[in-house]
Design an enzyme around this catalytic site. Structure first.
Site, short mmCIF file in Angstrom:
data_model
loop_
_atom_site.label_atom_id
_atom_site.label_comp_id
_atom_site.label_asym_id
_atom_site.label_seq_id
_atom_site.Cartn_x
_atom_site.Cartn_y
_atom_site.Cartn_z
N ARG A 133 -0.62 8.92 -2.27
CA ARG A 133 -0.51 8.49 -3.66
C ARG A 133 -0.34 9.70 -4.55
O ARG A 133 -1.08 10.68 -4.42
CB ARG A 133 -1.80 7.76 -4.02
CG ARG A 133 -1.72 6.94 -5.27
CD ARG A 133 -1.57 5.51 -4.87
NE ARG A 133 -1.60 4.63 -6.02
CZ ARG A 133 -2.39 3.55 -6.09
NH1 ARG A 133 -3.23 3.29 -5.13
NH2 ARG A 133 -2.32 2.75 -7.13
N ARG A 150 -4.86 10.75 -5.78
CA ARG A 150 -5.75 9.66 -6.19
C ARG A 150 -7.18 10.14 -6.34
O ARG A 150 -7.99 9.48 -6.95
CB ARG A 150 -5.68 8.50 -5.20
CG ARG A 150 -6.04 8.89 -3.80
CD ARG A 150 -5.91 7.73 -2.88
NE ARG A 150 -7.13 6.95 -2.88
CZ ARG A 150 -7.25 5.80 -2.24
NH1 ARG A 150 -6.23 5.29 -1.61
NH2 ARG A 150 -8.39 5.16 -2.24
N PHE A 198 6.23 2.91 -7.82
CA PHE A 198 5.96 1.47 -7.81
C PHE A 198 5.25 0.95 -9.05
O PHE A 198 5.07 -0.25 -9.19
CB PHE A 198 5.22 1.06 -6.53
CG PHE A 198 3.92 1.78 -6.28
CD1 PHE A 198 2.78 1.42 -6.96
CD2 PHE A 198 3.86 2.81 -5.36
CE1 PHE A 198 1.58 2.07 -6.73
CE2 PHE A 198 2.66 3.47 -5.11
CZ PHE A 198 1.52 3.10 -5.81
N LYS A 203 -2.99 -5.71 0.21
CA LYS A 203 -2.22 -5.04 1.27
C LYS A 203 -2.29 -5.85 2.54
O LYS A 203 -3.34 -6.41 2.87
CB LYS A 203 -2.72 -3.61 1.48
CG LYS A 203 -4.16 -3.50 1.86
CD LYS A 203 -4.56 -2.04 2.11
CE LYS A 203 -6.07 -1.92 2.24
NZ LYS A 203 -6.56 -0.58 2.41
N LYS A 245 4.96 -1.09 2.06
CA LYS A 245 3.80 -0.20 1.94
C LYS A 245 4.15 1.09 2.66
O LYS A 245 4.19 1.16 3.88
CB LYS A 245 2.55 -0.83 2.56
CG LYS A 245 1.30 0.04 2.39
CD LYS A 245 0.06 -0.63 2.99
CE LYS A 245 -1.23 0.02 2.53
NZ LYS A 245 -1.38 1.43 2.83
N GLU A 296 4.17 6.72 -4.41
CA GLU A 296 3.77 7.15 -3.07
C GLU A 296 4.82 8.18 -2.61
O GLU A 296 6.01 7.87 -2.59
CB GLU A 296 3.74 5.93 -2.13
CG GLU A 296 3.23 6.21 -0.74
CD GLU A 296 1.71 6.11 -0.58
OE1 GLU A 296 1.00 5.92 -1.59
OE2 GLU A 296 1.25 6.25 0.56
N GLU A 353 6.38 -5.65 -1.69
CA GLU A 353 6.94 -4.29 -1.63
C GLU A 353 6.62 -3.66 -0.28
O GLU A 353 5.63 -4.01 0.35
CB GLU A 353 6.31 -3.40 -2.72
CG GLU A 353 6.59 -3.88 -4.11
CD GLU A 353 6.08 -2.92 -5.18
OE1 GLU A 353 5.61 -1.81 -4.83
OE2 GLU A 353 6.16 -3.30 -6.34
N ARG A 381 -11.06 -3.23 -7.07
CA ARG A 381 -10.26 -4.02 -6.13
C ARG A 381 -10.28 -5.46 -6.62
O ARG A 381 -10.94 -6.31 -6.07
CB ARG A 381 -10.83 -3.86 -4.72
CG ARG A 381 -10.78 -2.42 -4.25
CD ARG A 381 -11.18 -2.26 -2.80
NE ARG A 381 -11.27 -0.84 -2.48
CZ ARG A 381 -10.32 -0.17 -1.82
NH1 ARG A 381 -9.24 -0.76 -1.42
NH2 ARG A 381 -10.49 1.12 -1.57
P1 ATP Z 1 -4.79 2.60 3.44
O1 ATP Z 1 -5.68 3.55 4.20
O2 ATP Z 1 -4.61 1.28 4.06
O3 ATP Z 1 -3.56 3.23 2.90
P2 ATP Z 1 -6.23 3.14 1.18
O4 ATP Z 1 -7.69 2.97 1.26
O5 ATP Z 1 -5.66 4.49 1.30
O6 ATP Z 1 -5.59 2.18 2.20
P3 ATP Z 1 -5.58 1.09 -0.66
O7 ATP Z 1 -5.61 1.11 -2.12
O8 ATP Z 1 -6.54 0.19 -0.03
O9 ATP Z 1 -5.71 2.57 -0.20
O10 ATP Z 1 -4.11 0.73 -0.12
C1 ATP Z 1 -3.05 0.93 -0.94
C2 ATP Z 1 -2.40 2.27 -0.75
O11 ATP Z 1 -1.10 2.11 -0.23
C3 ATP Z 1 -2.20 2.91 -2.08
O12 ATP Z 1 -3.28 3.75 -2.39
C4 ATP Z 1 -0.91 3.68 -1.97
O13 ATP Z 1 -1.20 5.03 -1.66
C5 ATP Z 1 -0.21 3.07 -0.78
N1 ATP Z 1 1.08 2.41 -1.09
C6 ATP Z 1 2.20 2.52 -0.35
N2 ATP Z 1 3.21 1.81 -0.84
C7 ATP Z 1 2.75 1.20 -1.94
C8 ATP Z 1 3.35 0.29 -2.89
N3 ATP Z 1 4.59 -0.12 -2.79
N4 ATP Z 1 2.54 -0.14 -3.90
C9 ATP Z 1 1.26 0.26 -4.00
N5 ATP Z 1 0.66 1.10 -3.14
C10 ATP Z 1 1.39 1.58 -2.12
#
Ligand code: ATP
Length: 565
Positions: A258, A273, A344, A426, A253, A303, A251, A420
């Site tokens: 969130r 979140r 998503f 990611k 990103k 998102e 998908e 996790r």
């Molecule tokens: P980053 O700073 O890299 O965004 P993070 O620490 O905020 O990471 P992670 O859970 O590690 O959060 O990375 C996933 C984040 O990416 C999710 O919290 C979500 O907000 C975002 N995201 C964007 N597109 C998607 C998708 N298609 N599916 C899931 N998460 C997604």
């Protein structure tokens, strides 16, 4: 129950940084608390009087605390301020005044937990005309019958600065230790799962005290915030397949924030979140949900991404982050910074917890119930891919259209909150970037006089915060440059000031920022033993909680990587 019993535990918890010791202090106390039949008193261990997810605050500024102390101890307000300028810690000041008064035999009857809890609740709930005076009265009533240590913790609680190093993990482990001695390992997971569903210490604690069966009965409550699934980072497409299997769902990103969307009947609620309720800030999203998603009740994981109406281009998170906090002029902001919701995942649908279903099933549900309307709401761009070449292509396509990277999801995996677990990974281009919390700041000079313009940032280590550097660049000078300004940051930090020394202040750890830097080196100047070189703030992260920031382990790992490009 006497409040002093809580205070004894606070003191013991604050005296050890070791998690296991904290658990062995708390567990017997929880058994005792069970007998009292007041599970909500446990909220006091994280310095609150409401459930973990409940964002209501005491609303006590430093000025108000000065006044409460002055009125409780009959001391001139200026004297309290002078003491603060000398000692820099209001908790200690209250302790000193309370101890002195005790010697002069003015001391009255023992404070009960009931009284403290009740007054703190009222302090939190009071609003409107005369609220400030009423708050001061409630606080000084408590301080009037508090001994030194009690006064210290009352003030620290009110200022969100308890300093006993108890995070959710310690509380969870203490519940397990207290009630499931024989089968700890298995129960740790069960308690964590229950906790993730309701985010409420009192509910989990009282169920656990009754036994496994009660714990298993804990269910999702649509309309209260839920924790989300987190992603593991991978370095390339090959690693992604290794983690989630082949084929996998790829998908985009999206670079937004969130948003967990709850609907029950006609009521929609939106949470970040970090479990903050942001429904009022996004009436546009509420409207899009009511019009374009079928179903009586559901919880969607999404998102929200900002875009520019004129150019029809997506905007980076930085540009729209202000919508999360803004409480006024919301209509204007919707015009200026509209968002599109990319759905998503789904956690709950029409009376059923669907987190246990495999990802592919959940995806089918969202495809069925969501009507895609460009620039309002849509299911995330997704493709099931089974070979590396095609996966590379998808990844590059994502980067080409300006997305941050890709998320890769395991087809047969359930939705697991928080952990996790690697059911979703990611993949994005490497940047040196850490989420850190601001624990101190310094006033600027010249044009920036009166503003807090450089910030001491810290990582976490078992509930403690350790400094990793000072950062004074990256924010904007003017509002029209897009992103958070020094003035805005200064405004956010000033009410959090809890100590002062010359030009520098100490602030209660609340504000999370993403910081980029060249590399991390060992350094005796900061309490972590490390320092970032050339740090710069890339984002203010109102969507992140302090328990999500980088840990000392992350810092050590990065320091080992050495010089970056
Ligand atoms: P980053 O700073 O890299 O965004 P993070 O620490 O905020 O990471 P992670 O859970 O590690 O959060 O990375 C996933 C984040 O990416 C999710 O919290 C979500 O907000 C975002 N995201 C964007 N597109 C998607 C998708 N298609 N599916 C899931 N998460 C997604």
């Amino acid at each position: 129950m006497k409040y002093s019993e809580f205070v004894d535990i606070y003191e013991k918890l604050g005296a050890t940084p070791k998690r296991l010791e904290k658990v062995s202090i708390l567990a017997p106390f929880l058994r005792k608390l069970k007998e009292k039949g007041k599970p909500e008193w446990g909220y006091l261990f994280y310095g609150k009087v409401v459930a973990d997810y409940d964002a209501r605050e005491f609303g006590i500024s430093r000025q108000l605390a000065f006044k409460a102390i002055s009125s409780a101890f009959g001391i001139n307000n200026d004297k309290v301020i002078a003491e603060f300028n000398k000692i820099g810690d209001l908790g200690e000041i209250a302790e000193k005044f309370a101890d002195k008064r005790k010697q002069s035999a003015l001391f009255s009857k023992a404070l009960t937990v009931e009284k403290v809890f009740d007054n703190l609740r009222r302090v939190m709930d009071i609003e409107g005309k005369g609220a400030v005076d009423k708050k001061i009265n409630l606080i000084s009533e408590l301080l009037a019958s508090a001994n030194g240590k009690e006064a210290k913790y009352i003030i620290r609680t009110l200022l969100n600065d308890l300093r006993i190093g108890v995070a959710e993990g310690v509380l969870r482990d203490s519940i397990t230790e207290a009630f499931f001695e024989g089968k700890k390992e298995e129960m740790v997971v069960k308690i964590e799962e229950a906790y993730d569903l309701v985010n409420d210490f009192a509910i989990v604690f009282s169920a656990a005290a009754k036994g496994v069966k009660e714990l298993e009965k804990i269910e999702i409550k649509v309309g209260t915030p839920m924790k989300v699934m987190l992603a593991v980072k991978v370095e390339n497409v090959k690693e992604a397949f290794e983690a989630v299997g082949k084929p996998a769902a790829f998908e985009f990103k999206y670079d937004g924030f969130r948003l967990v969307i709850n609907k029950k009947g006609n009521e929609v609620k939106l949470f970040t979140r970090r479990l903050d309720d942001v429904t009022a800030q996004f009436p546009d999203v509420v409207d899009a949900i009511l019009k374009n998603v079928r179903g009586e009740s559901f919880i969607l994981d999404t998102e929200a991404v900002g875009f520019d109406r004129k150019s029809g281009k997506y905007m980076p998170f930085q540009a729209i982050s202000q919508r999360i906090k803004r409480k006024y002029d919301i209509d204007k902001l919707i015009e200026k910074l509209p968002v599109e919701v990319n759905v998503f995942d789904v956690l709950y649908y029409d009376g059923e917890n669907v987190m246990v279903k495999p990802y592919t099933e959940r995806r089918k549900i969202i495809e069925k119930i969501i009507k895609n309307v460009p620039w309002k709401i849509r299911t995330s761009v997704q493709k099931v891919i089974g070979n590396e070449e095609e996966a590379e292509k998808f990844y590059h396509e994502a980067l080409k259209v300006g997305e941050e990277g890709v998320m890769v999801k395991k087809l047969d995996a359930p939705y697991k909150q928080q952990r996790r677990v690697g059911y979703m990974v990611k993949l994005k281009p490497e940047v040196a970037d850490l989420d850190l919390v601001i624990v101190g700041a310094e006033y600027g000079s010249g044009k920036r006089a009166g503003l807090l313009t450089s910030y001491i940032v810290a990582c976490s280590d078992n509930g403690e915060f350790l400094e990793v550097g000072k950062v004074g660049s990256g924010l904007k000078e003017k509002e029209n440059e897009g992103g958070t300004t020094y003035e805005e940051m200064s405004k956010l930090l000033k009410p959090l000031i809890i100590g002062k020394e010359g030009n520098a202040v100490k602030v209660s750890p609340k504000i999370v920022v993403s910081v980029t830097y060249q590399n991390i080196q060992k350094s005796p100047s900061y309490s972590s033993g490390y320092a970032m070189r050339f740090p710069r703030i890339t984002h203010y992260r109102p969507d992140k909680k302090i328990d999500e920031i980088a840990t000392l382990k992350d810092i050590e790992k990065d320091a080992k990587k050495g010089e970056r490009k």
